[in-house]
Design a protein around this motif. Sequence first.
Motif, PDB file in Angstrom:
ATOM      1  N   ALA A 127       0.854  -1.190   0.000  1.00 35.62           N
ATOM      2  CA  ALA A 127       0.000   0.000   0.000  1.00 35.62           C
ATOM      3  C   ALA A 127       0.894   1.245   0.000  1.00 35.62           C
ATOM      4  N   GLY A 128       1.352   1.658   1.188  1.00 40.50           N
ATOM      5  CA  GLY A 128       2.220   2.835   1.283  1.00 40.50           C
ATOM      6  C   GLY A 128       3.670   2.430   1.193  1.00 40.50           C
ATOM      7  N   THR A 129       4.101   2.094  -0.029  1.00 41.20           N
ATOM      8  CA  THR A 129       5.502   1.699  -0.250  1.00 41.20           C
ATOM      9  C   THR A 129       6.018   2.427  -1.488  1.00 41.20           C
ATOM     10  N   THR A 130       7.333   2.513  -1.586  1.00 41.47           N
ATOM     11  CA  THR A 130       7.914   3.075  -2.803  1.00 41.47           C
ATOM     12  C   THR A 130       9.324   2.505  -2.991  1.00 41.47           C
ATOM     13  N   PHE A 131       9.850   2.695  -4.180  1.00 44.30           N
ATOM     14  CA  PHE A 131      11.228   2.263  -4.434  1.00 44.30           C
ATOM     15  C   PHE A 131      12.196   3.348  -3.984  1.00 44.30           C
ATOM     16  N   LYS A 132      13.292   2.943  -3.332  1.00 41.80           N
ATOM     17  CA  LYS A 132      14.386   3.876  -3.054  1.00 41.80           C
ATOM     18  C   LYS A 132      15.655   3.137  -3.443  1.00 41.80           C
ATOM     19  N   GLU A 133      16.228   3.565  -4.539  1.00 42.24           N
ATOM     20  CA  GLU A 133      17.309   2.812  -5.178  1.00 42.24           C
ATOM     21  C   GLU A 133      16.819   1.376  -5.402  1.00 42.24           C
ATOM     22  N   SER A 134      17.535   0.378  -4.887  1.00 41.15           N
ATOM     23  CA  SER A 134      17.075  -0.989  -5.191  1.00 41.15           C
ATOM     24  C   SER A 134      16.169  -1.548  -4.088  1.00 41.15           C
ATOM     25  N   GLU A 135      15.824  -0.719  -3.124  1.00 41.57           N
ATOM     26  CA  GLU A 135      15.032  -1.231  -1.999  1.00 41.57           C
ATOM     27  C   GLU A 135      13.589  -0.763  -2.060  1.00 41.57           C
ATOM     28  N   ILE A 136      12.721  -1.479  -1.320  1.00 45.05           N
ATOM     29  CA  ILE A 136      11.338  -1.020  -1.146  1.00 45.05           C
ATOM     30  C   ILE A 136      11.247  -0.439   0.258  1.00 45.05           C
ATOM     31  N   VAL A 137      10.782   0.783   0.345  1.00 40.69           N
ATOM     32  CA  VAL A 137      10.738   1.486   1.642  1.00 40.69           C
ATOM     33  C   VAL A 137       9.313   1.946   1.954  1.00 40.69           C
ATOM     34  N   THR A 138       9.069   2.277   3.206  1.00 43.47           N
ATOM     35  CA  THR A 138       7.740   2.743   3.621  1.00 43.47           C
ATOM     36  C   THR A 138       7.484   4.125   3.039  1.00 43.47           C
ATOM     37  N   ASN A 139       6.226   4.362   2.693  1.00 45.51           N
ATOM     38  CA  ASN A 139       5.885   5.641   2.055  1.00 45.51           C
ATOM     39  C   ASN A 139       4.483   6.119   2.437  1.00 45.51           C
ATOM     40  N   GLY A 140       3.964   5.594   3.563  1.00 47.46           N
ATOM     41  CA  GLY A 140       2.614   5.995   3.956  1.00 47.46           C
ATOM     42  C   GLY A 140       2.297   5.446   5.329  1.00 47.46           C
ATOM     43  N   GLY A 141       1.087   5.730   5.803  1.00 49.90           N
ATOM     44  CA  GLY A 141       0.659   5.251   7.115  1.00 49.90           C
ATOM     45  C   GLY A 141       0.369   3.767   7.072  1.00 49.90           C
ATOM     46  N   ARG A 142      -0.515   3.391   6.141  1.00 50.51           N
ATOM     47  CA  ARG A 142      -0.790   1.965   5.973  1.00 50.51           C
ATOM     48  C   ARG A 142       0.205   1.447   4.938  1.00 50.51           C
ATOM     49  N   VAL A 143       1.092   0.582   5.362  1.00 50.72           N
ATOM     50  CA  VAL A 143       2.244   0.218   4.519  1.00 50.72           C
ATOM     51  C   VAL A 143       1.961  -1.004   3.647  1.00 50.72           C
ATOM     52  N   LEU A 144       1.466  -2.055   4.251  1.00 48.32           N
ATOM     53  CA  LEU A 144       1.197  -3.275   3.476  1.00 48.32           C
ATOM     54  C   LEU A 144       0.288  -4.177   4.284  1.00 48.32           C
ATOM     55  N   THR A 145      -0.251  -5.157   3.616  1.00 49.88           N
ATOM     56  CA  THR A 145      -1.145  -6.085   4.297  1.00 49.88           C
ATOM     57  C   THR A 145      -0.832  -7.507   3.837  1.00 49.88           C
ATOM     58  N   THR A 146      -0.991  -8.456   4.760  1.00 50.00           N
ATOM     59  CA  THR A 146      -0.835  -9.858   4.352  1.00 50.00           C
ATOM     60  C   THR A 146      -2.200 -10.534   4.453  1.00 50.00           C
ATOM     61  N   THR A 147      -2.518 -11.306   3.437  1.00 47.71           N
ATOM     62  CA  THR A 147      -3.796 -12.024   3.393  1.00 47.71           C
ATOM     63  C   THR A 147      -3.495 -13.509   3.389  1.00 47.71           C
ATOM     64  N   ALA A 148      -4.299 -14.261   4.130  1.00 50.07           N
ATOM     65  CA  ALA A 148      -4.138 -15.717   4.102  1.00 50.07           C
ATOM     66  C   ALA A 148      -5.494 -16.357   4.305  1.00 50.07           C
ATOM     67  N   GLN A 149      -5.531 -17.658   4.070  1.00 48.05           N
ATOM     68  CA  GLN A 149      -6.788 -18.374   4.246  1.00 48.05           C
ATOM     69  C   GLN A 149      -6.637 -19.473   5.278  1.00 48.05           C
ATOM     70  N   GLY A 150      -7.751 -20.003   5.695  1.00 46.37           N
ATOM     71  CA  GLY A 150      -7.749 -21.103   6.655  1.00 46.37           C
ATOM     72  C   GLY A 150      -9.112 -21.734   6.637  1.00 46.37           C
ATOM     73  N   GLU A 151      -9.161 -22.950   7.155  1.00 38.92           N
ATOM     74  CA  GLU A 151     -10.452 -23.621   7.182  1.00 38.92           C
ATOM     75  C   GLU A 151     -11.423 -22.840   8.056  1.00 38.92           C
ATOM     76  N   GLN A 152     -10.905 -22.360   9.178  1.00 37.70           N
ATOM     77  CA  GLN A 152     -11.680 -21.512  10.074  1.00 37.70           C
ATOM     78  C   GLN A 152     -11.090 -20.112  10.028  1.00 37.70           C
ATOM     79  N   LEU A 153     -11.917 -19.165  10.445  1.00 38.30           N
ATOM     80  CA  LEU A 153     -11.494 -17.769  10.427  1.00 38.30           C
ATOM     81  C   LEU A 153     -10.198 -17.535  11.257  1.00 38.30           C
TER      82      LEU A 153
END
Length: 428
Positions: A371-397
Amino acid sequence: MNILIIGSGGREHALAWKMAQSHHCDNLFIAPGNPGTASIGTNVAIQVNDFVGLKNCVLENAIDMIVVGPEDPLVNGIYDYFLKDEDTQHVNVIGPSAEAAQLEGSKAFSKHFMQRHDIPTASYAEFTHANYDQGVEYIKNHTLPIVLKADGLAAGKGVIIAFTHEEALTSFEEMIQNKQFGEASSKVVIEQFLEGIEVSVFALTDGFNYQIIGHAKDYKRIGEGDTGLNTGGMGCVSPVPFMDKVFMQKVEERIIKPTIKGIQSENLVYKGFVFFGLMNCGGEPYVIEYNCRLGDPETEVILPRLQTDLVSLLAAADNGTLEDVNIEYHNASFATVMAVSGGYPGDYQKGYTIHGLTEAATIPGALVFQAGTTFKESEIVTNGGRVLTTTAQGEQLQEAVENAQKALSKICFEGMYFRKDIGYEFKP
Ligand code: AMP
Ligand code: GLY
């Protein structure tokens, strides 16, 4: 088909991820995108409200379909802009006309609409500078808590829930007299506080027919146990345990159908997503708000859960076959957990290196949406309040939440914070 997604958040990364899976998608562009979308399609450095720049991009790349992520360009008339221009009117722009986008762009417009169509919502009144004194009296006589809303778009900050009359009067004065949110708060909607659990339901419409494409519960507060300041959203789960057949039927009969019928009967041009922000008040659904787009981070769980090809679905919204589409969902539960910059939703620093993105993506079934990320040279750096999210699944919530957290545990950046209690109220 060549597709352009407009926006740069986690929602747009999830849209890119989903649309790239379609065999109908030939070339995918994202304006302006982020490092996450750059790994899927081609980022073009054009801002979301630069309609001329976007038009040039559409012509240069023979774009057939545009999916508009955020509300701003929609309220500013991007749909109408492309429709009115002979060179671009063949492009399938997914989003409502500016007039229809008022359902999100003006709280007063949406309240009037709900009233006209008998759609359950909190009781309300609206005030401007002209009837300010009446507003003061209205507040003094209102039960607590009381909800004040700037009429226009205020980047998610225009809603105040006041627990004392003094607090409400101060906010009212700030909004109307001191133009706290500029033109957006020259009109204020004051409404009854609805007690309940919030849930977001998403439909795709062509203005006549609709398909429900998912729902999610968003965790909006920064602190665990739903405490502290409001944010853009700290995590989501889908499906939501209380969204059973009985409740869903009430939502469809009392809210979704009358809304689409209302759009049709008022000749509103609307080909796009409708986001129903609902409150479940003791088993009865009420509309808190309409948004004319997908939610963020709701998109990051509803699209992974949706099995149906999104590009076909959006094409169906354009060619009058939406009614015939079959919506299918994965059986599993999905959860997404948002990692934010330290200090968010207040002040925060940007530019910190993000470690572990590759490792997180190796967790089976886990997805990382930037989300709030950007490139800085060869790296990915933070660029906002909400930076990233991970999504996953499961049989139950709970398993889905644990898996999303497991993926997130591989990622780190200075000051990183996330809520560890997403889905807490549904723990067995
Ligand atoms: P909105 O910008 O309309 O989504 O409002 C932001 C948040 O304020 C919502 O997500 C709810 O959590 C809360 N909210 C808005 N209106 C009400 C209401 N009438 N009663 C209770 N909470 C509300
Ligand atoms: N997550 C709430 C929104 O997108 O407005």
